[in-house]
Design an enzyme around this catalytic site. Structure first.
Site, mmCIF file in Angstrom:
data_model
loop_
_atom_site.group_PDB
_atom_site.id
_atom_site.type_symbol
_atom_site.label_atom_id
_atom_site.label_comp_id
_atom_site.label_asym_id
_atom_site.label_seq_id
_atom_site.Cartn_x
_atom_site.Cartn_y
_atom_site.Cartn_z
ATOM 1 N N GLY A 1 0.815 -1.207 0.000
ATOM 2 C CA GLY A 1 0.000 0.000 0.000
ATOM 3 C C GLY A 1 0.847 1.255 0.000
ATOM 4 N N LYS B 1 6.931 1.650 6.202
ATOM 5 C CA LYS B 1 6.619 2.759 5.305
ATOM 6 C C LYS B 1 7.920 3.478 4.961
ATOM 7 C CE LYS B 1 3.063 5.345 6.224
ATOM 8 N NZ LYS B 1 2.230 6.416 6.827
ATOM 9 N N ASP C 1 -7.342 13.030 8.625
ATOM 10 C CA ASP C 1 -7.468 12.228 7.399
ATOM 11 C C ASP C 1 -8.162 10.902 7.702
ATOM 12 O OD1 ASP C 1 -7.237 11.819 4.684
ATOM 13 O OD2 ASP C 1 -5.203 11.045 4.771
ATOM 14 N N PHE D 1 3.331 9.683 3.282
ATOM 15 C CA PHE D 1 4.584 10.194 2.712
ATOM 16 C C PHE D 1 5.394 9.132 1.987
ATOM 17 C CE2 PHE D 1 6.036 8.531 6.756
ATOM 18 C CZ PHE D 1 7.296 8.031 6.505
#
Length: 789
Positions: free
Chosen positions: A485, A506, A613, A489
């Site tokens: 995914g 990430k 978000d 950032f």
């Protein structure tokens, strides 16, 4: 259908400022017009004079019209110029030879919002029962029983938005076939306004998206990709459409003829725009002059693109003697020569009509509402009362102990230095970029060591610092096969550490051309700051981080069952025979899990946090199908008090972003409430936050889930919008689903102050889940644990 001649120019001006809500909020009227036919004539209402007279330009000549009479709005048609006198009591029109004729006079029934299409003249009145008067071929008629809040005219027809907030628009005129066709194409949309061209129409719907319908020769209804409420004014010609951007009042055009701005400064700011057949004119913000551009402008004369017409300074709006709702122009006294003020147009988001009132407590729109459901809907009031009582107790304690007067200190900790900028969201003070994250972690450890997080204090400084080599090895050198995914950032990969732990890693993008380096830094630091101190069963846990040279990576616990978004919207993940998400009980439980995580951020983290978000792709499911909120790259520290608001440029995802936040650039915890409300509607309907209708020949029209689902829920037709892939409702599940639906509707209220708190939402969803537990249905998997907090 009427055939157009080359000399015909259809003038349509629609300013968002003239759109007003059912509460009667007004704004600026039209002060610039184009008359077409035998001669092109461009007129404006002149500023800085004792009377707001009309001044016109034709064939290079400038002349005044009724130099001693003040007007508040003007419009042009075929060989026709009309003006509404200041105050709205009179309507005067002139033929090509400037011979005047008064069509209307009434000091009681006043006119406003004038629109002319070809030879049909219409204006909104304050008459009771119907409020649009029209004139055609010298005869007057009224649109009985059609109360409209805005109007616009085109080729032989006029359209308007009903003032009673009903879905669709109303169109009428001599070209009844075209009027009926345009009206039908907008029948499923709740519109804030409407603008009409030669044979097409455009308008903004209740979620802020621009929608165009009608003839599409030259691509005039091919709306460019845009954000909600991006456009603040429209001007439609025969084969083109132009719009002003709300952010900077620059013009964007599409279609043919009047939209060509080649060779003209496109970055100039305008107060208003008006379209001719194949050219466009605008009133500039800089000096309130009129300039024109487009193919027809160059072809029909010797004047270049952007030629400034030799008219005087033109009023940006009418001079009025009433109070202004959204502020005044700073130079209004000089512009109106001391005879009134000029009101600034209100932001269209602030003019949104309120949604229909929710059903009275204890009387939801069902034929026989159950007592448990009525008790559930009371939870908003009950939880609010408890909160009020707790607040009173806090004040008493504060006064009794002397904390309010500085005699005692509670949670005497140092908050990390974080500032909010309009461009890049949360930013951290940077005295030494090389050691930024280490410094932040030390600050966070001191600041939040004694927060009210229950078990959080056990985990201070728990996050590990990994080397880049460790994480490259864990992900097979960040192979495409391990990509699972993307986050705020960078890209997310599945990895397995040397000790056997499965993690999600990430990795921030290192190509500065692909993503602004400063934005990457901000998101990385924001997540590190927040997640290093947050430990809750419904928030994704941070395992560690890596910061080497330009490489920035965050390591999270691995969520085996992925994102909620994929389960709801990826067809291969939905199987009516096997998916756990095909249970209403499971969907309510996921909503409750997410609500508990957000409630922790708002109420129990010290200081509080606004996520900014909240969306289904940021709600992840672990191996036991427990939902957890993720991705804190856009998060901000919450205000120190409920009365404090933090101005910051709106950030988030289209479809989930709070309209109030987007319009006012002020973030509050209620922005997260709105996002969760959209997620709950996703769980109920199975549709994306923005989805396309299937009955459009051009691939579907983007529709807001809020606009689609809320009216059905309010009207008692919830069953029509429920996800058909979910197994039929069990006993009592119907009441539970209704309670979740009405909770979602409250969450997406346009005004933040009308939305519930996260504690209210948690209470309602807990009640809904308990109703499911009372039914015969249950979640059979032994891996799933439903535990009340």
């Amino acid at each position: 259908m009427t055939t157009l001649t080359a000399g015909v120019i259809y003038t349509v001006v629609l300013l968002f400022s003239v759109v007003y809500s059912v509460h009667g909020l007004g704004g600026s009227a039209t002060t610039v017009s184009v008359t077409y036919g035998s001669n092109v004539t461009i007129c404006g209402i002149v500023a800085g004079q004792p009377s707001q007279r009309i001044q016109c330009w034709r064939n290079g000549q400038v002349f005044d019209v009724y130099s001693d009479v003040s007007f508040e709005s003007i419009a042009g048609g075929r060989d026709l110029l009309c003006g509404v006198r200041s105050g709205g009591s009179s309507l005067v029109c002139w033929n090509p030879n400037l011979f005047p004729k008064r069509l209307y006079y009434n000091e009681t029934v006043l006119l406003s919002k004038l629109a002319i299409g070809d030879s049909q003249i219409c204006a909104i009145t304050n008459r009771t029962g119907w409020n649009v008067d029209c004139w055609r071929d010298g005869e007057q008629f009224s649109t009985r029983n059609a109360r409209l809040q805005s109007i616009s005219s085109g080729l032989g027809f006029t359209c308007g938005v009903p003032s009673n907030n009903t879905v669709g628009i109303i169109c009428f005129g001599i070209n009844s076939e075209l009027a009926s066709s345009i009206q039908g194409e907008f029948s499923n949309f709740s519109m804030l306004n409407i603008a009409v061209g030669g044979n097409h129409a455009c308008g903004v719907n209740s979620t802020g998206f621009l929608i165009c319908r009608g003839d599409n020769d030259y691509g005039k209804i091919d709306v460019p990709i845009h954000k909600p409420f991006e456009f603040s004014a429209l001007a439609l010609g025969l084969n083109h459409t132009c719009a002003l951007r709300s952010l900077n009042n620059s013009v964007v055009c599409w279609g043919g003829g009047g939209g060509n701005m080649s060779g003209y400064e496109t970055g100039i700011s305008f107060e208003s725009i008006v379209a001719g057949l194949d050219f466009t004119c605008g009133l500039t913000t800089n000096n309130l002059s009129v300039v024109c551009w487009g193919e027809g402008w160059v072809r029909n004369g010797v004047f270049p693109l952007g030629f400034k017409l030799p008219l005087g300074t033109i009023l940006p709006g009418p001079c009025v003697r009433s109070d202004c709702v959204c502020g005044m122009y700073t130079q209004y006294d000089n512009l109106c020569s001391g005879s009134g003020t000029i009101c600034k147009p209100c932001d269209i988001a602030s003019l949104l009509p309120p949604p229909p009132p929710p059903p009275p407590v204890g009387n939801v729109p069902r034929s026989s509402p159950s007592r448990p459901l009525r008790r559930g809907l009371l939870s908003f009031a009950i939880v609010g009362s408890v909160g009020t009582f707790a607040g009173i107790c806090t004040i008493v304690y504060c006064l009794w102990t002397g904390v309010c007067f500085g005699n005692k200190k509670i949670h005497n900790s140092v908050q990390p230095t974080i500032t909010s900028t309009a461009q890049n969201g949360p930013q951290l003070s940077n005295s030494s970029s090389a050691s930024r994250s280490t410094t932040i972690r030390r600050q966070v450890s001191r600041a939040f060591g004694r927060q009210r997080s229950g078990t959080s204090s056990k985990h201070a400084d728990r996050e590990e610092e990994f080397t880049f080599a460790d994480l490259a090895l864990a992900t097979d050198n960040f192979s495409h096969e391990n990509k699972i995914g993307a986050g705020s950032f960078g890209v997310v990969y599945k990895g397995k550490l040397l000790d056997g732990r499965e993690v999600a890693i990430k990795r921030g993008e290192t190509n500065q051309k692909t993503k602004k380096f400063q934005e990457k830094e901000s998101a990385f630091d924001s997540e590190l700051v927040f997640l290093s101190r947050l430990h809750h069963k419904h928030l994704v846990m941070l395992v560690g981080y890596c910061e080497e040279r330009e490489e920035k990576l965050l390591v999270y616990e691995y969520m085996k069952n992925g994102a909620l978004y994929d389960h709801l919207h990826d067809k291969k993940n939905i199987d009516t025979n096997s998916s756990l998400l095909n249970s209403w009980k499971m969907r309510i439980k996921i909503a409750l899990d997410a609500a508990r995580g957000i409630e922790y951020l708002h109420n129990y983290a010290v200081p509080s946090i606004i996520h900014r978000d909240i969306k289904s792709s940021n709600i992840l499911l672990d191996a036991n199908w427990v939902a957890r909120v993720s991705d804190f790259g856009l998060s901000l520290m919450g205000p120190e008090s409920d009365s404090e608001h933090r101005p910051t440029k709106a950030a988030g995802t289209v479809g989930y972003i709070d309209p109030e936040y987007y319009g006012l650039n002020v973030v509050t915890a209620k922005s997260d409430v709105y996002g969760l409300g959209v997620v709950m509607l996703e769980l109920l309907t199975g549709k994306r936050a923005i989805f396309k209708s299937s009955d459009d020949n051009n691939g579907g029209t983007p529709i807001s889930l809020v606009e689609y689902a809320v009216p059905a829920i309010f009207s008692g037709e919830l069953a029509k919008v429920l996800d058909k892939r979910v197994r039929p409702l069990e006993v009592n599940e119907g009441e539970a689903v209704e309670l979740m639906a009405y909770t979602a509707v409250h969450c997406v209220n346009l005004e933040g102050r009308e939305r519930p708190t996260m504690s209210d939402i948690v209470a309602n969803l807990e009640r809904a889940l308990s109703l499911c537990d009372d039914s015969h249905g249950s979640i059979s998997s032994g891996q799933i644990s439903i535990i009340s907090e």
